[in-house]
Write an enzyme that holds these catalytic residues in place. Structure first.
Site, mmCIF file in Angstrom:
data_model
loop_
_atom_site.group_PDB
_atom_site.id
_atom_site.type_symbol
_atom_site.label_atom_id
_atom_site.label_comp_id
_atom_site.label_asym_id
_atom_site.label_seq_id
_atom_site.Cartn_x
_atom_site.Cartn_y
_atom_site.Cartn_z
ATOM 1 N N TYR A 53 0.713 -1.160 0.062
ATOM 2 C CA TYR A 53 0.168 -0.147 -0.201
ATOM 3 C C TYR A 53 0.921 1.359 0.065
ATOM 4 O O TYR A 53 1.799 1.329 0.819
ATOM 5 C CB TYR A 53 -0.876 -0.022 1.341
ATOM 6 C CG TYR A 53 -2.020 -0.916 1.062
ATOM 7 C CD1 TYR A 53 -2.604 -1.584 -0.091
ATOM 8 C CD2 TYR A 53 -2.824 -1.248 2.248
ATOM 9 C CE1 TYR A 53 -3.438 -2.505 -0.137
ATOM 10 C CE2 TYR A 53 -3.912 -2.082 2.309
ATOM 11 C CZ TYR A 53 -4.397 -2.662 0.936
ATOM 12 O OH TYR A 53 -5.261 -3.536 0.934
ATOM 13 N N PRO A 211 -16.828 -1.626 0.380
ATOM 14 C CA PRO A 211 -18.288 -1.752 0.627
ATOM 15 C C PRO A 211 -19.280 -0.799 -0.202
ATOM 16 O O PRO A 211 -20.254 -0.774 -0.624
ATOM 17 C CB PRO A 211 -18.494 -1.525 2.000
ATOM 18 C CG PRO A 211 -17.351 -1.029 2.561
ATOM 19 C CD PRO A 211 -16.206 -1.382 1.750
ATOM 20 N N GLY A 215 -16.497 3.952 -4.900
ATOM 21 C CA GLY A 215 -16.920 5.183 -5.139
ATOM 22 C C GLY A 215 -18.443 5.140 -5.917
ATOM 23 O O GLY A 215 -19.102 6.111 -6.044
#
Length: 300
Positions: A53, A211, A215
């Site tokens: 990341y 979830p 977007g």
């Protein structure tokens, strides 16, 4: 908030905070530590990261924050992942992105993660994505070494299908305690491919990333997302809920597999709203109206 048990001796918070975009939040180490402490006060004590990341920087940012208060490490659970070898200016010889699950790579990456995070242990290590070249004997040997040394306490996978999961588990002496998969009203892949049914059968609680569908359910950009947002709006009105984000988190949490959602926002208010969503009760019909809106066809 009540903790969610993944094993008899390991639990996570019912909302996990995703730290993939720490770089975008532009927080100082003091500010990041304050954010994590606030989340712990609200009951979110589990943080999700990965070696890659932020081009291999996000773990280090968390480590810098934890270094300001080393005792705080004992108040949280850290999840991180390994296995993806990204194309990056840090690895100029790589021609493509690929996956490596050799013994040396897994053990080496965990050592780097421990250094980056300024900690002596990883609470939960996930293999980031399945690979055709994953040698389960090598992986099992790496897991045994990391577990016996106390450097990794628990193990799992991410983005694995049921056959990948069961195959790897058959070689491992340690249990695989979760599968982190993409789940949202927009992404029904793991409803339809049998993965959630498999996890239900094995009593394994999955974690759900993205979830809000990257977007798409905040800024709809296609017929499917517009259709879904319209239905989510209707149900939010019926439930007297102030926003479809709460409906989405409630929808995920209602599934009998006991899905644990990951909220990757750097905005504390948005995270607080997902906590509030866990108290929302929708009907079976409302849940399936969202499903139908996603599929675009009625149930048979």
């Amino acid at each position: 908030m009540k903790q969610i048990s993944l094993t008899n001796n390991f639990s996570v918070s019912p909302i996990i905070h995703g730290q993939m975009r720490i770089n975008d939040w532009r927080l100082s180490s003091d500010e990041l530590l304050a954010q994590m402490k606030q989340l712990c006060e609200w009951g979110i004590d589990t943080f999700d990261n990965a070696d890659i990341y932020g081009n291999h920087t996000c773990e280090g940012l968390v480590g810098d924050a934890l270094a300001l208060d080393p005792s705080f490490r004992n108040s949280i659970k850290i999840i991180t992942k390994c296995g993806i070898c990204i194309q990056s200016n840090k690895f100029p010889d790589r021609q493509i992105q690929f996956y490596d699950y050799s013994y040396d790579y897994i053990v080496g990456q965990v050592e780097k993660s421990l250094q980056n995070l300024r900690t002596d242990r990883i609470d939960l290590l996930l293999l980031h994505r399945p690979s055709y070249l994953l040698n389960p004997t090598e992986v099992a040997r790496a897991f045994d070494h990391l577990h016996q040394s106390g450097k990794v306490l628990h193990f799992g996978v991410s983005n694995f299908y049921s056959h990948d999961f069961s195959m790897l588990q058959s070689y491992c002496n340690v249990p695989l305690i979760t599968n982190q998969i993409e789940v949202s009203p927009y992404c029904l892949e793991h409803f339809e491919n049998g993965n959630l049914s498999y996890l239900l059968e094995k009593r394994i609680r999955p974690m759900a990333y993205s979830p809000l569908a990257w977007g798409k359910l905040v800024h709809p950009d296609c017929e499917k997302s517009h259709r879904l947002v319209a239905e989510l709006d209707r149900i939010a009105h019926e439930l007297d809920v102030d926003g479809i984000d709460k409906v989405i988190f409630a929808w995920i949490a209602m599934h009998p597999a006991g899905i644990v959602p990951i909220n990757g926002s750097g905005n504390l208010e948005r995270i607080r709203r997902s906590i509030e969503a866990l108290d929302i009760k929708m009907s079976v019909e409302q849940w399936q109206r969202i499903l139908v809106a996603s599929r675009g066809v009625r149930l048979p």
